[in-house]
Design a protein around this motif. Structure first.
Motif, PDB file in Angstrom:
ATOM      1  N   PRO B 123      -3.311   1.867  -5.566  1.00 29.56           N
ATOM      2  CA  PRO B 123      -3.588   1.755  -3.125  1.00 29.56           C
ATOM      3  C   PRO B 123      -3.344  -0.163  -3.390  1.00 29.56           C
ATOM      4  O   PRO B 123      -4.756  -0.455  -4.244  1.00 29.56           O
ATOM      5  N   GLY B 228      -0.933   1.082   3.402  1.00 27.36           N
ATOM      6  CA  GLY B 228      -1.262   0.377   2.968  1.00 27.36           C
ATOM      7  C   GLY B 228       0.291  -0.415   2.348  1.00 27.36           C
ATOM      8  O   GLY B 228      -0.100  -1.815   1.806  1.00 27.36           O
ATOM      9  N   VAL B 505      -6.497   6.493   0.632  1.00 25.42           N
ATOM     10  CA  VAL B 505      -6.567   5.407   1.930  1.00 25.42           C
ATOM     11  C   VAL B 505      -6.234   5.729   2.851  1.00 25.42           C
ATOM     12  O   VAL B 505      -7.654   4.859   3.609  1.00 25.42           O
TER      13      VAL B 505
END
Lengths: 457, 584
Positions: B123, B228, B505
């Motif tokens: 990520p 992201g 994330v």
């Protein structure tokens, strides 16, 4: 598997897991054991934080006050007031004077009580400290540096552009050309997120005057990719993704070191000296130790460290022995103008809200880019001349007439109007209402101009 | 059939308490109508004021630059369009790759290799890498300059490329795994009747339709929830306008103060969209979940053509290139513009940052605890639903529900209850660890649980009955019979859970670092530090971030292996379990 083996496996696994968990938690609470750990909100980036942390922890003042660690947290300005009241942080270091003034006037800072610090502050020039309503010292400047811009020559060369000498040079139509390739000439941070951007915006408004300043800013925004931090802007200019980014001298030199055509310049006559400040949070857990940290920043050692690490000029006139910094700044002397911090403080909320809504908002900014691109196309196809292009650019950047969210009347965004609404915008919901009103006016204005431009094609 | 009311109660209450209640509390405390009104009345949300051309062409030095932007229709429609077009592309590419894969053993092996190599996620680093690969000055796209043209993706187009490249490997697994389990008969009959080419592909698509719909639904939700990509591409107004990024921005601005109504509005809008999509696709998702066993020998048709392997490689090439470049980034001193200095400088940088090293330990540790929670929570649930006990369809829905809840919404909900409704020990501003572990477990549980459920279905119910006959209780069935048999085949599942938790994330970037992330003693996960440092300086910390992710994968592999070995030893001898399973 025999029972003994199972027991052995279980035992060994349990021991390993227990040891890991123990190491993990013991290491987590290590810092709190034998001394004070300061938590300081800052705008420094990690490498700078680490350098100043190491230098301070090795000092005699840190040892005297039993300070064993300093944790710096880089946080948005929008969180500072609440952080000060949260009890999670001890103080603030670096950041715009305006922020400290607001924090001080709203009672979010503790005044200095440590005798040595109070004595050190008293010896400074009056412009280097702030006082609260009770006459206490609520912030102190520990250094000063200069804002300018990073220029990437590789980008300029690729597009056949001249090196800008001043911010207003960017209003030339040539700088719109990269829009045709889906690129941006400038990387500009949002002023609500970056102190550099905030100061440069105020600086341009003061240097060029309110109306002309907004015109310059509008055209710069048209050519800009809008980003959330001055670090991202610095990186884009360092890498040659854009040609220009506002920066303070420390970031400028950092970009030069990347070695991809970036140089730091102070725009001619438009350099802004800024103060780098420190203060104690109102609900600090360790107010005495935080003041000890500030005392160290003002010491000979602290002043020299700041000069070495961040290219700061000392605020103490009696600190000598850093001639190279003095030399850099004597060369800049003629490039620096008298930035009015008091005025900036009085209109900051209104200016940043207007900038964010009319210039940086994704929809407004995209419309500006569409106008810029259409203009560049018209020029390239020779359908309009330079004077017509400049005339259109002028009209894009004229002050918007905003439907006042409190009275419902149409109000031109003049300096007087900005002064009159600034305090109202301290409330988040009021800020949001004003933002929507400005955005609506901006979109309407830009669409109208866009229609006119398209008619020319 | 025995009824296990206490177990039923626990299984219903767990997801309700950990996922549904925090979100409901937000809805109760805030004026949802007012927040949605504020959001929808903002210009640019429902329609875009700009008519920027989808593409344009400019000529510089004789080279045509074709700038591909795509549409801008307003934040809501942009988010929906990006999610639906990306999901559609992923579904179609996944279909094509799976079709090529099941034609022959050799192409299946190539497909599997492509999946395994492109599955690990990097990520933020992969977005950074992709940005550089797409750079018209020195990236891969500039290689066409000698041909007189350069493609410049930006706005919608750039994000679209990123989303497809990022999510294709993960979602293609589902179609492939499902395809490996489809019955041969229909397909073979069609071949005997002379079907070939496109008509065979159409038949294949019909046979894997549940997997296709599931992949579309999950792809839609994942792209809509993604932060992201927009984070790295934020200098483009299109990326900053997307719903998830707006919700994230408002969250960050209101951490220490009053929670913004606009932030709540954007989050709830996002939740409504993802939940609705998920519920619409739930029927297919449920039927596909049982086929998720990668590598299991399945249907092969011996139809391989010379195109099968090239098709698979071409489809996965962009993902493989980005992953390879992300790994290579770790072995650089710096990467500025076209300059790519090979060296170990990024390793030095990483190991000189105690807080970054610490965050890799934190993430591995959180993964260990979250996977433990997932096992304790997932095995009874999987058994209960697989045995079709009372209200099992409700439990199945509740267990799968987190798939339809965007991470940013869960972050708002956890932040809200952690700061307002729970004791200070749970306050993420003091200690985000507990909320992170629970949140990770809840977010990653659906896929884990579905894998377990498929395995439980392979265990004959007579074994349960045998336990009851000799006086055993449900807990004996779960601990003595089901768990050992399941654990014998869950290593890959556990390993994947470790990886996906360590690189999660949405929760990490929001609540993960609220108690600080400096020094050695902090509690922030890796995915808080990586975006933070990439934000500070992508040039300086991009390589170190790639090293940190590689290091975390290594740590997770070690910890997951030890963990698997330990629980297998505790709950039942692995060999015997495997033997029992086979003999059954």
């Amino acid at each position: 598997m025999p029972a003994k083996k199972v027991a052995l496996v279980v035992g060994v696994s349990a021991l390993v897991v227990a040891a890991l968990i123990a190491v993990y938690f013991v290491s987590s609470i290590r810092e709190g054991r034998e001394g004070v750990k300061l938590v300081i909100v800052t705008r420094l980036y990690p490498e700078e934080q680490e350098a100043i942390r190491k230098a301070f922890l090795n000092s005699s003042i840190a040892k005297e006050y039993n300070i064993i660690d300093v944790e710096f947290r880089k946080e948005d300005y929008s969180k500072w007031a609440e952080l000060s009241e949260s009890g999670y942080v001890d103080g603030f270091f670096v950041g715009e004077k305006y922020i400290y003034d607001v924090l001080c006037s709203e009672g979010h800072l503790s005044s200095f009580t440590l005798k040595e610090l109070v004595d050190a502050v008293k010896r400074l020039d009056r412009r280097y400290y702030g006082m609260d309503s009770r006459g206490g010292y609520c912030w102190v400047a520990v250094g000063q540096a200069v804002y300018g811009f990073i220029i990437n020559r590789v980008f300029l060369e690729k597009h056949g552009l001249q090196e800008p000498q001043k911010w207003s040079d960017l209003t030339k139509v040539d700088y719109l050309k990269p829009l045709l390739l889906g690129e941006s000439t400038v990387s500009f941070p949002r002023p609500t997120k970056s102190g550099t951007s905030r100061t440069v915006v105020h600086g341009i408004l003061q240097k060029y005057g309110w109306e002309e300043g907004w015109r310059v800013l509008t055209i710069i925004a048209m050519e800009s990719s809008i980003v959330d931090s001055s670090e991202k802007a610095r990186d884009e200019a360092a890498e040659g993704v854009v040609a220009v980014a506002p920066a303070y001298i420390g970031y400028g030199i950092e970009a030069e070191k990347a070695g991809h055509g970036a140089v730091f310049k102070v725009p001619k006559g438009e350099g802004i000296l800024y103060l780098s400040l420190a203060a104690v949070a109102s609900k600090a857990k360790h107010p005495k130790e935080m003041q000890a940290f500030i005392l160290w920043l003002l010491s000979d050692e602290g002043q020299k460290t700041l000069a070495r690490l961040f290219y700061y000029i000392p605020v103490r006139e009696d600190v000598k022995g850093i001639e190279w910094v003095e030399r850099i700044y004597s060369e800049l002397k003629n490039n620096i103008f008298n930035y009015d911090r008091e005025l900036a403080t009085k209109i900051d909320k209104a200016v940043t809200a207007y900038f964010e809504a009319a210039l940086a908002d994704p929809d407004s900014n995209m419309l500006l880019k569409e106008i810029g691109r259409e203009l560049a196309l018209l020029l390239e196809n020779k359908k309009i001349g330079l004077s017509k292009a400049h005339e259109i650019l002028s009209s894009v950047g004229k002050l918007l007439v905003v439907k006042d969210p409190w009275t419902g009347r149409g109000e031109e965004f003049t300096l007087e109007y900005a002064l009159s609404i600034n305090d109202k915008l301290k409330d988040k919901e009021e800020w949001a209402k004003f933002y929507n009103a400005v955005k609506t006016a901006a979109i309407e204005h830009y669409r109208k101009i866009l229609d006119e431009i398209k008619a020319l094609g | 059939m025995r009824y296990n009311y206490p177990l039923l109660l626990v299984l219903v209450l767990a997801p309700l308490l950990l996922v549904v209640t925090p979100i409901l509390l937000i809805l109760i405390d805030f004026d949802l109508f007012q927040s949605l009104r504020l959001v929808l009345s903002q210009p640019g949300v429902l329609s875009s004021p700009t008519r920027y051309p989808w593409y344009s062409v400019a000529v510089v030095d004789g080279v045509k630059y074709i700038v591909l932007r795509g549409p801008m229709m307003g934040a809501l429609w942009d988010s929906l369009l990006l999610a639906s077009v990306s999901a559609l592309t992923i579904s179609l590419l996944g279909l094509l790759a799976s079709y090529a894969a099941v034609t022959h053993h050799s192409s299946w092996r190539v497909w599997l290799a492509c999946i395994v190599l492109s599955l690990p996620s990097f990520p933020f680093v992969d977005a950074l890498v992709l940005r550089r690969l797409l750079d018209s000055n020195y990236g891969l796209t500039s290689l066409t300059k000698p041909l007189g043209f350069v493609l410049v993706p930006s706005g919608f187009a750039a994000l679209y490329v990123y989303e497809v490249v990022s999510w294709l490997p993960l979602l293609a697994v589902m179609i492939g795994a499902y395809a490996a389990a489809i019955p041969r008969e229909e397909f073979e009959a069609a071949i005997q009747l002379g079907a070939k080419g496109l008509s065979l592909l159409r038949l294949f698509a019909r046979l894997v339709r549940p997997a296709l719909i599931t992949v579309y639904v999950l792809g839609f939700v994942l792209v809509l929830d993604d932060i992201g990509g927009p984070y790295v591409f934020q200098d483009d107004p299109f990326a900053r306008g997307l719903l998830a990024f707006r919700a994230y921005s408002y969250f960050i601005e209101s951490v220490y103060g009053e929670i913004s109504l606009m932030g709540i509005g954007f989050s709830m809008l996002l939740l409504a969209l993802t939940l609705l999509t998920f519920l619409l696709g739930y029927k297919w998702y449920s039927s596909v979940s049982e086929a998720l066993s990668i590598g299991k020998p399945g249907t092969r048709f011996n139809l391989a053509t010379k195109w099968s392997i090239p098709i698979i490689v071409i489809i996965f090439a962009p993902s493989l290139i980005v992953k390879a470049a992300s790994v290579a980034y770790a072995f650089t001193d710096k990467w500025v513009g076209p300059v790519f200095d090979v060296g170990l400088g990024s390793f030095e940088e990483f190991f000189s940052m105690p807080n970054m090293v610490r965050s890799t330990l934190n993430s591995s540790f959180y993964a260990l605890l979250a996977v433990s929670v997932m096992l304790v929570w997932g095995i009874p649930s999987a058994w209960y639903v697989a045995r079709r006990q009372r209200a099992s369809s409700i439990i199945d829905l509740l267990m799968s529900l987190p798939l339809g809840v965007p991470g940013i919404v869960l972050a708002y909900a956890y932040f809200f209850i952690g700061t307002r409704h729970l004791p200070s020990f749970f306050n993420p501003l003091n200690n985000p660890s507990l909320l992170l572990i629970v949140g990770y477990a809840a977010r990653r549980l659906p896929i884990f649980y579905n894998g377990l459920k498929a395995l439980v279905k392979g265990v004959p119910a007579q074994l349960d009955e045998a336990v009851y006959t000799v006086g055993g209780k449900t807990r004996h069935v779960i601990i003595r019979i089901i768990s050992p048999l399941l654990l014998a085949r869950t290593y890959a599942l556990i390993l994947y859970a470790f990886y996906s938790i360590a690189t999660e994330v949405s929760l990490s970037i929001t609540i993960g670092g609220l108690a600080g992330y400096e020094g050695w003693g902090h509690s922030a996960p890796l995915m808080y530090l990586v975006p933070a440092y990439i934000g500070f300086s992508s040039q300086r910390y991009g390589g170190a971030s790639a090293v940190a992710i590689l290091f975390t994968y290594t740590l997770c592999t070690i910890v997951a292996t030890l963990f698997y070995w330990a629980i297998s030893s505790i709950l039942g001898p692995r060999r015997r379990a495997r033997g029992t399973y086979k003999s059954v």
